[in-house]
Design an enzyme around this catalytic site. Structure first.
Site, PDB file in Angstrom:
ATOM      1  N   TYR A   1      -3.235 -40.061  62.070  1.00  0.00           N
ATOM      2  CA  TYR A   1      -1.936 -39.540  61.659  1.00  0.00           C
ATOM      3  C   TYR A   1      -1.553 -38.324  62.520  1.00  0.00           C
ATOM      4  CZ  TYR A   1       1.614 -37.421  58.679  1.00  0.00           C
ATOM      5  OH  TYR A   1       2.766 -36.846  58.202  1.00  0.00           O
ATOM      6  N   ASP A   2      -2.488 -37.375  62.621  1.00  0.00           N
ATOM      7  CA  ASP A   2      -2.209 -36.183  63.421  1.00  0.00           C
ATOM      8  C   ASP A   2      -1.946 -36.537  64.879  1.00  0.00           C
ATOM      9  OD1 ASP A   2      -2.459 -34.515  61.243  1.00  0.00           O
ATOM     10  OD2 ASP A   2      -4.584 -34.092  61.595  1.00  0.00           O
ATOM     11  N   LYS A   5       1.494 -38.015  65.351  1.00  0.00           N
ATOM     12  CA  LYS A   5       2.543 -36.989  65.362  1.00  0.00           C
ATOM     13  C   LYS A   5       2.593 -36.291  66.722  1.00  0.00           C
ATOM     14  CE  LYS A   5       1.189 -34.768  61.711  1.00  0.00           C
ATOM     15  NZ  LYS A   5       1.077 -33.821  60.606  1.00  0.00           N
ATOM     16  N   ARG A  42       1.427 -38.623  46.129  1.00  0.00           N
ATOM     17  CA  ARG A  42       1.340 -37.192  46.431  1.00  0.00           C
ATOM     18  C   ARG A  42       1.059 -36.412  45.149  1.00  0.00           C
ATOM     19  NH1 ARG A  42       6.650 -36.132  49.722  1.00  0.00           N
ATOM     20  NH2 ARG A  42       7.370 -37.913  48.511  1.00  0.00           N
ATOM     21  N   PHE A  47       0.892 -35.285  39.409  1.00  0.00           N
ATOM     22  CA  PHE A  47       0.663 -34.321  38.332  1.00  0.00           C
ATOM     23  C   PHE A  47       1.745 -34.415  37.254  1.00  0.00           C
ATOM     24  CE2 PHE A  47      -1.884 -30.873  40.884  1.00  0.00           C
ATOM     25  CZ  PHE A  47      -2.984 -31.714  40.900  1.00  0.00           C
ATOM     26  N   THR A  66      -5.243 -25.360  49.375  1.00  0.00           N
ATOM     27  CA  THR A  66      -3.877 -24.894  49.136  1.00  0.00           C
ATOM     28  C   THR A  66      -2.854 -25.843  49.730  1.00  0.00           C
ATOM     29  OG1 THR A  66      -3.730 -23.561  51.156  1.00  0.00           O
ATOM     30  CG2 THR A  66      -4.620 -22.482  49.166  1.00  0.00           C
ATOM     31  N   ARG A  67      -1.675 -25.799  49.148  1.00  0.00           N
ATOM     32  CA  ARG A  67      -0.527 -26.545  49.652  1.00  0.00           C
ATOM     33  C   ARG A  67       0.702 -25.665  49.455  1.00  0.00           C
ATOM     34  NH1 ARG A  67      -4.256 -28.666  51.299  1.00  0.00           N
ATOM     35  NH2 ARG A  67      -4.882 -30.841  51.232  1.00  0.00           N
ATOM     36  N   ARG A 134      -2.642 -25.611  53.813  1.00  0.00           N
ATOM     37  CA  ARG A 134      -1.419 -26.114  54.449  1.00  0.00           C
ATOM     38  C   ARG A 134      -0.305 -25.139  54.117  1.00  0.00           C
ATOM     39  NH1 ARG A 134      -1.582 -32.441  52.977  1.00  0.00           N
ATOM     40  NH2 ARG A 134      -3.366 -32.995  54.234  1.00  0.00           N
TER      41      ARG A 134
END
Length: 176
Positions: A1-2, A5, A42, A47, A66-67, A134
């Site tokens: 994926y990275d 991109k 996601r 959630f 973290t996000r 992130r």
């Protein structure tokens, strides 16, 4: 994926340089808002869906990763500003307000009425290489586009929760 991109960005710049094409490169970070699919995988819709269905919220690992979550209206504003500019180098569009996944799950519990519980699960092997942090650096977006997110996570979550409640047939419950 990275790598995909990076390749897309490199090809875009190559066409810009070789053919003089007007190009823009945006790096979009986690975006949320009404019209998301509850089942898209996601964290945010997962959630909220779990909480509204009375299921435990599943947090993988210790929840300390973290996000940053940016509201859709802010993303659209950033995209429009970038499209109208002459900026050809990559620009990050996202909200730098960082939160741990555990704290984010707790926010969702409170926002949905406080009855859901949080359940920890082992981090699946396919997520072992996911970044622990992130958080977009939006310095270029601020300087070159005059752009920064305006919608707080709390306000964006209220709007998004209202949408999801309607999708689950629970629109009679007010958003706190």
């Amino acid at each position: 994926y990275d790598e995909a991109k990076r390749f897309a960005e490199a090809m875009t710049m190559a066409y810009h340089r070789a053919h003089g094409l007007q190009t823009r490169i945006v790096r979009i970070f986690n975006t949320y808002g009404p019209r998301m699919r509850l089942d898209d995988g996601r964290a945010l819709p997962t959630f909220i869906g779990q909480a509204l269905r009375g299921e435990p919220l599943t947090v993988y690992g210790d929840g300390m990763q973290t996000r940053s979550f940016g509201y859709i209206d802010d993303l659209v504003d950033g995209l429009a500003r970038l499209a109208a500019s002459d900026v050809t180098d990559p620009v990050n569009i996202g909200n730098p307000d960082e939160v741990t996944m555990l704290d984010f799950a707790r926010e969702i519990v409170v926002l949905t009425g406080g009855s859901a519980r949080i359940e920890f699960r082992k981090l699946p092997p396919e997520y072992a290489d996911d970044p622990k942090q992130r958080r977009p650096d939006i310095t270029r977006a601020k300087a070159l586009l005059g752009w920064a997110p305006r919608t707080s996570r709390a306000e964006g979550l209220k709007r998004t929760l209202g949408y999801f409640r309607g999708r689950l047939g629970r629109s009679d419950q007010p958003v706190p």
